[in-house]
Structure formats: structure tokens, C-alpha cells
Design a protein around this motif. Structure first.
Motif, short mmCIF file in Angstrom:
data_model
loop_
_atom_site.label_atom_id
_atom_site.label_comp_id
_atom_site.label_asym_id
_atom_site.label_seq_id
_atom_site.Cartn_x
_atom_site.Cartn_y
_atom_site.Cartn_z
N GLU A 1 10.75 16.80 26.25
CA GLU A 1 11.00 17.16 27.42
C GLU A 1 12.03 16.16 28.00
N ASN A 2 12.60 15.12 27.46
CA ASN A 2 13.73 14.16 27.53
C ASN A 2 15.16 14.45 27.20
N TRP A 3 16.03 14.55 28.08
CA TRP A 3 17.28 14.51 27.20
C TRP A 3 17.76 14.39 26.03
N HIS A 4 18.08 14.87 25.08
CA HIS A 4 18.46 14.29 24.39
C HIS A 4 19.63 15.10 22.92
N GLY B 1 9.01 27.48 30.19
CA GLY B 1 9.20 26.81 28.88
C GLY B 1 10.47 27.09 29.07
N ASP B 2 11.55 26.92 29.58
CA ASP B 2 13.10 27.62 29.39
C ASP B 2 13.86 26.04 29.34
N THR B 3 14.66 26.35 28.55
CA THR B 3 14.92 24.97 27.87
C THR B 3 16.46 25.06 28.50
N LEU B 4 16.59 23.44 28.53
CA LEU B 4 17.59 22.89 29.74
C LEU B 4 19.04 22.72 28.16
N PHE B 5 19.78 22.53 28.76
CA PHE B 5 21.23 22.53 28.58
C PHE B 5 22.39 21.75 28.78
N ALA B 6 23.04 20.59 28.29
CA ALA B 6 24.10 19.94 29.54
C ALA B 6 25.03 19.40 28.64
N ASP B 7 25.78 20.06 29.14
CA ASP B 7 28.04 20.83 28.31
C ASP B 7 27.91 18.79 28.79
N GLN B 8 28.17 17.80 27.36
CA GLN B 8 28.32 16.78 27.76
C GLN B 8 30.03 16.51 26.95
N ILE B 9 31.20 18.43 27.39
CA ILE B 9 32.01 17.66 26.83
C ILE B 9 33.05 18.31 28.74
N ALA B 10 32.25 18.75 29.18
CA ALA B 10 32.22 19.11 30.61
C ALA B 10 32.42 17.45 31.02
N ALA B 11 31.13 17.47 31.26
CA ALA B 11 30.52 16.06 31.99
C ALA B 11 31.33 15.13 31.19
N PHE B 12 32.10 14.75 30.45
CA PHE B 12 33.14 13.57 30.44
C PHE B 12 34.43 13.82 30.96
N ALA B 13 35.00 14.90 30.24
CA ALA B 13 36.62 15.27 31.05
C ALA B 13 35.96 15.03 32.68
N ALA B 14 34.86 15.87 33.46
CA ALA B 14 34.52 15.70 34.77
C ALA B 14 35.19 13.69 35.24
N LEU B 15 35.06 13.20 34.44
CA LEU B 15 35.18 11.59 34.48
C LEU B 15 36.60 11.01 35.12
N PRO B 16 36.97 10.53 35.72
CA PRO B 16 37.87 9.30 36.30
C PRO B 16 38.51 9.33 34.61
N ALA B 17 39.77 9.59 34.84
CA ALA B 17 40.52 8.53 33.39
C ALA B 17 40.07 7.01 32.74
N GLU B 18 40.47 6.60 33.92
CA GLU B 18 39.84 5.32 33.72
C GLU B 18 38.21 5.02 33.42
N ARG B 19 37.95 5.77 33.71
CA ARG B 19 36.23 6.24 33.81
C ARG B 19 36.13 6.07 32.26
N LEU C 1 23.82 18.19 25.10
CA LEU C 1 21.52 17.87 25.12
C LEU C 1 21.71 18.84 25.31
N HIS C 2 19.86 18.46 25.51
CA HIS C 2 19.10 19.81 25.48
C HIS C 2 17.52 18.88 25.77
N LYS C 3 16.91 20.07 26.52
CA LYS C 3 15.07 18.83 26.83
C LYS C 3 14.41 20.63 27.30
N ALA C 4 13.15 20.25 26.78
CA ALA C 4 11.76 21.17 27.13
C ALA C 4 11.35 20.86 28.39
N THR C 5 11.15 22.37 29.23
CA THR C 5 10.17 22.73 30.32
C THR C 5 8.92 23.05 31.16
#
Length: 281
Positions: A95-98, A123-141, A257-261
């Protein structure tokens, strides 16, 4: 030719027009792989697959990856049951992101789940797009995160004193989880990884399997990792997948990443799982 219907969310797509129950031709596999790398999570509804078909598909997509801390189902070496009985009271599994097994030297490229017994709701499964998450960060970060190396370990989950450890036996969990002292071992991976097949950068894994940052004091690393984890799972980066009977789902552990619900109390839920080996470079 397959039909691809992208989700209206950050990643994910439904794929129809193919039968995965039999032998898989090279052209079909190549087409599926290209779509998978683009959309990161694919759902194949209406499939009449058995465990033999699940194994064939996994082999076609790259072969079997290592699956520690699970016992396979009877008669198989590479299929585990993600199972929760209707009356089960144990805490929800995963149930935690991994990202699956990120603590291995060569973590699996992907994971497959085949629906066996699906509740009428929840019982949905959640997915978090880490390519999108990185791309949305400021360049310095981005530059700062690129400079960091994360310390991964399974000890918080699968060590004898971990979440799924020996004390959990009293919880009467249905899944065949086997904690082990080997979970205390550590492995390091860059916090930002370049996808070996697409060249895209992604934030790799998160709290739970990441226990520290090389060269950073624990007192500094934990709040830092909590801050990163909060960013990784922002709503705009998340795709919510709703399960159906006779559905196969495959996701890319290198980019999501993914997690169960929960939400299906009183109903049995079972899926059969395989992992796809790390991409050979």
C-alpha cells in the motif's frame, strides 16, 4: 493490428485487438514493447490467459526477473499470487509507493499482473509517472538530484523484524511472503536513472526501499526523501487503474512507481504476478 487507447491521465493505455493466450509472434511483441515504453502502463482487457500464457508473455517481453521474499504458486517457479481472502484482516499488501525490488543489483524492468479473481469494486492500482515527475522539476533541482546516489534495502519490509516479518504471522496473511535476513543487505543506485531503452530520465524508487542517501546524514536524508516522495506522488503524476476480470496489466518499473489500494472488504481478490528481467545492455 493492435488498438491503443491512451488514458486521459499522465500515463497508461488500454490495448485491444490482440490475443495473448497463445504463441506470440515477433511483430506483435515488438509492437507491444514500443507501446509499453511510450505509455509505461498497459492494460489488456478481455484476455483468456492461463498461467502458461502469462509465462509465455513474460518470456517474450524479456524473460523472468528475480522475485525474492515470495513463494511461487504450486507447480510454478516464476509466478506469485497477489492474494487477499474475503475475511482477511492483515494490513493491505503493497500500500506504499515503490518500484518492484529496487534493492536488487539488477531490479526487474517490468511487472505483469493477470487478474484471477476481481472484486466488484475497489482494489485499484495507482501508478506515478517518474519521468513526468522529473521533467516537471526546475533545472537546478534536477541537477541536484542527478548528483545523488540512493541506498536501497528491503529491510523495512522483508527483514524478520520488518513490516512483513515474523511478527506479521499473527495477522494470518494469505500471501506466501517469506521474510529473510538477506533483506538487511543494501544496494546503491543513482537517484535519477536514464531509461536504458528510451534515454529518458526518471526519479528511481522512493521511501520504503530507499533508506538513505550516500554522503548524507540520516537526520538530513529522511526529511529530504520525504520531500522528494511527496513530489513523486503528486496528483498530476498519478494514473489510477481500475481492474476488470480477464485483464493483463504490464508496467515499467524503470519509469513508474505503484501502490495498491483497498476498498473491497468482504471480497476475495487474486492476481498472478511475474517480473520481467532487467534489460540487457
Amino acid at each position: 493490428m493492435i488498438k491503443v487507447e491512451p488514458s486521459s491521465q499522465v500515463c497508461g493505455a488500454r490495448v485491444t485487438g490482440c490475443d495473448l493466450s497463445g504463441e506470440l509472434g515477433a511483430d506483435l511483441v515488438a509492437e507491444i514493447r514500443a507501446v509499453w515504453l511510450k505509455h509505461r502502463v498497459l492494460a489488456f482487457p478481455g484476455q483468456s490467459m492461463d498461467d502458461d500464457a502469462l509465462e509465455r508473455f513474460t518470456i517474450a517481453m524479456g524473460g523472468f526477473g528475480e522475485d525474492p521474499f515470495f513463494d511461487p504458486i504450486e507447480g510454478r517457479k516464476n509466478i506469485a499470487a497477489i492474494l487477499r481472502e474475503a475475511d482477511e484482516q492483515a494490513p493491505l499488501f503493497a500500500e506504499n509507493w515503490h518500484s518492484d525490488w529496487s534493492f536488487l543489483d539488477a531490479p526487474p524492468a517490468g511487472t505483469c499482473l493477470l487478474s484471477i479473481d476481481i472484486p466488484p469494486h475497489g482494489g485499484d492500482t495507482l501508478f506515478a509517472d517518474q519521468i513526468a515527475a522529473f521533467a516537471a522539476l526546475p533545472a537546478e533541482r534536477q541537477d541536484h538530484l542527478r548528483s545523488l546516489t540512493a541506498i536501497h534495502s528491503a529491510k523495512l519490509a522483508y527483514a524478520p523484524d520488518g513490516t512483513y516479518g515474523e511478527n506479521e504471522r499473527e495477522a494470518d496473511r494469505s500471501m506466501a511472503i517469506r521474510p529473510d535476513e538477506s533483506a538487511n543487505e543494501c544496494c546503491s543506485h543513482p537517484l535519477i536513472q536514464v531509461h536504458p531503452e528510451t534515454g529518458e530520465e526518471a526519479i528511481y524508487s522512493t521511501l520504503g526501499y530507499i533508506i538513505g542517501i550516500e554522503g548524507m546524514a540520516e537526520s538530513e536524508a529522511l526529511p529530504f526523501l520525504m520531500e522528494v516522495a511527496a513530489w513523486q506522488s503528486r496528483d498530476e503524476f498519478v494514473y489510477r487503474h481500475r481492474w476488470e476480470p480477464n485483464m493483463l496489466v504490464i508496467w515499467d518499473n524503470r519509469s513508474v512507481l505503484h501502490k495498491a489500494t483497498g476498498g473491497y472488504e468482504g471480497y476475495r481478490r487474486e492476481l498472478h504476478r511475474t517480473t520481467i528481467a532487467a534489460h540487457a545492455t
